[in-house]
Design a protein around this motif. Structure first.
Motif, PDB file in Angstrom:
ATOM      1  N   ASN A 139       0.815  -1.207   0.000  1.00 30.86           N
ATOM      2  CA  ASN A 139       0.000   0.000   0.000  1.00 30.86           C
ATOM      3  C   ASN A 139       0.855   1.266   0.000  1.00 30.86           C
ATOM      4  OD1 ASN A 139      -2.306   1.623   0.147  1.00 30.86           O
ATOM      5  ND2 ASN A 139      -2.348   1.565   2.375  1.00 30.86           N
ATOM      6  N   VAL A 140       1.561   1.501   1.077  1.00 31.84           N
ATOM      7  CA  VAL A 140       2.359   2.732   1.188  1.00 31.84           C
ATOM      8  C   VAL A 140       3.580   2.671   0.276  1.00 31.84           C
ATOM      9  CG1 VAL A 140       3.545   4.274   2.772  1.00 31.84           C
ATOM     10  CG2 VAL A 140       1.578   2.969   3.573  1.00 31.84           C
ATOM     11  N   GLY A 141       4.227   1.507   0.213  1.00 28.50           N
ATOM     12  CA  GLY A 141       5.382   1.367  -0.674  1.00 28.50           C
ATOM     13  C   GLY A 141       5.012   1.589  -2.122  1.00 28.50           C
ATOM     14  N   HIS A 168      -4.784  -1.315  -8.214  1.00 25.46           N
ATOM     15  CA  HIS A 168      -3.816  -1.580  -7.142  1.00 25.46           C
ATOM     16  C   HIS A 168      -4.061  -0.656  -5.957  1.00 25.46           C
ATOM     17  CE1 HIS A 168       0.008  -2.376  -5.113  1.00 25.46           C
ATOM     18  NE2 HIS A 168       0.080  -1.057  -4.940  1.00 25.46           N
ATOM     19  N   VAL A 169      -4.306   0.617  -6.221  1.00 26.18           N
ATOM     20  CA  VAL A 169      -4.535   1.578  -5.143  1.00 26.18           C
ATOM     21  C   VAL A 169      -5.725   1.151  -4.294  1.00 26.18           C
ATOM     22  CG1 VAL A 169      -5.274   3.943  -4.633  1.00 26.18           C
ATOM     23  CG2 VAL A 169      -3.451   3.539  -6.294  1.00 26.18           C
ATOM     24  N   PHE A 170      -6.807   0.737  -4.946  1.00 23.88           N
ATOM     25  CA  PHE A 170      -7.985   0.323  -4.182  1.00 23.88           C
ATOM     26  C   PHE A 170      -7.740  -0.983  -3.427  1.00 23.88           C
ATOM     27  CE2 PHE A 170     -11.700  -2.445  -3.916  1.00 23.88           C
ATOM     28  CZ  PHE A 170     -12.459  -1.721  -3.014  1.00 23.88           C
ATOM     29  N   LEU A 171      -7.250  -2.013  -4.129  1.00 27.36           N
ATOM     30  CA  LEU A 171      -7.084  -3.322  -3.498  1.00 27.36           C
ATOM     31  C   LEU A 171      -6.058  -3.264  -2.365  1.00 27.36           C
ATOM     32  CD1 LEU A 171      -7.142  -5.656  -6.641  1.00 27.36           C
ATOM     33  CD2 LEU A 171      -8.924  -5.393  -4.876  1.00 27.36           C
ATOM     34  N   ALA A 172      -4.959  -2.530  -2.591  1.00 27.85           N
ATOM     35  CA  ALA A 172      -3.962  -2.387  -1.523  1.00 27.85           C
ATOM     36  C   ALA A 172      -4.556  -1.667  -0.322  1.00 27.85           C
ATOM     37  CB  ALA A 172      -2.737  -1.631  -2.050  1.00 27.85           C
TER      38      ALA A 172
END
Length: 269
Positions: A139-141, A168-172
């Motif tokens: 997420n943050v990485g 990716h932004v949503f799932l993470a």
């Protein structure tokens, strides 16, 4: 300027196509949740109405981000893009995790189907994916990679990359939220102290990134937009992070407080 006023993605996809592709999974998720809610009511099983509203609100945040005026403006305005990040990667996941979709699905399934779903939740890949450290890195990485490399600029010219980054932004964000506050069944639990330490470190990295963006704009982003976007990421993120911390602390309090007779009675039922 971040991008030209009239954007043509290199893959041949115009702005409308990625918006439609990104909207479909969230619309499908809304329909499935509504069907499961109706089935639950028909089976005369209780399901709090506020969870339905939380799911609808979360889906609304995602749709606003991936389709419509905000999605179109985010290609030209970094501040609009950052608002989309807060909605898609932070607020929507929080609302949707609190709606407990897996718990609702389990209530609508037959025993055999429910056991299959539980076995998937207990699988080693999900155990790894739901670990607080792993999901924090994803997420943050992932955000550090997005804003400190040419990826941010490239995704605005490549339709498929644009879609993958948003997914990716949503799932993470969703797995990140679910790894720290346990709403749905969580077969791979970690202690509250452990989760709290990892969460503090992850949120610190998120805050540091917002300050870095303020001082060092991503490629192609004007300085004034980077400063506004960095401030929005910092203070807007603080509001959502405070909600996440409050829920985690409340769950910790409930788990550690002395049990009463009423608590044991509820557990028995």
């Amino acid at each position: 300027m971040l991008l030209n006023n009239h954007i043509k993605l290199d893959t041949g996809l115009n702005l409308l196509v990625p918006q439609l592709i990104l909207s479909l999974p969230f619309i499908l998720a809304l329909v499935i949740y509504l069907i499961a809610f109706v089935i639950t009511k028909r089976l005369r099983k209780t399901w709090p109405l506020h969870r339905l509203f939380l799911w609808i609100a979360g889906i609304s945040c995602t749709i606003i981000t991936v389709a419509g005026p905000l999605a179109a403006r985010s290609h030209q305005d970094f501040t609009a893009h950052m608002l989309g990040h807060l909605l898609l990667g932070m607020l929507a996941p929080l609302l949707m995790v609190l709606a407990r979709p897996m718990t609702l699905l389990l209530r609508t399934m037959e025993v055999k189907q429910a056991r299959m779903l539980i076995s998937i939740l207990k699988s080693k890949p999900l155990r790894l994916l739901c670990h607080p450290i792993i999901v924090s890195l994803l997420n943050v990485g992932g955000l550090w990679i997005l804003y400190l490399t040419s990826l941010f600029q490239t995704m605005h010219h490549n339709g498929w990359l644009h879609i993958l980054v948003h997914l990716h932004v949503f799932l993470a964000g969703y797995f990140f939220t679910g790894a720290f506050i346990y709403a749905d069944p969580q077969p791979h639990r970690t202690g509250f102290l452990y989760r709290s330490i990892v969460l503090i470190l992850a949120l610190a990295c998120h805050s540091i990134l917002s300050k870095y963006i303020y001082a060092h704009p991503p490629l192609g982003v004007p300085i004034n937009q980077a400063k506004t976007g960095g401030l929005l990421m910092y203070y807007g993120g603080d509001v959502i992070e405070l909600m996440l911390i409050t829920i985690l602390c409340y769950q910790w309090y409930k788990d550690s407080r002395p049990r009463t007779f009423a608590d044991y009675h509820k557990m028995g039922n």
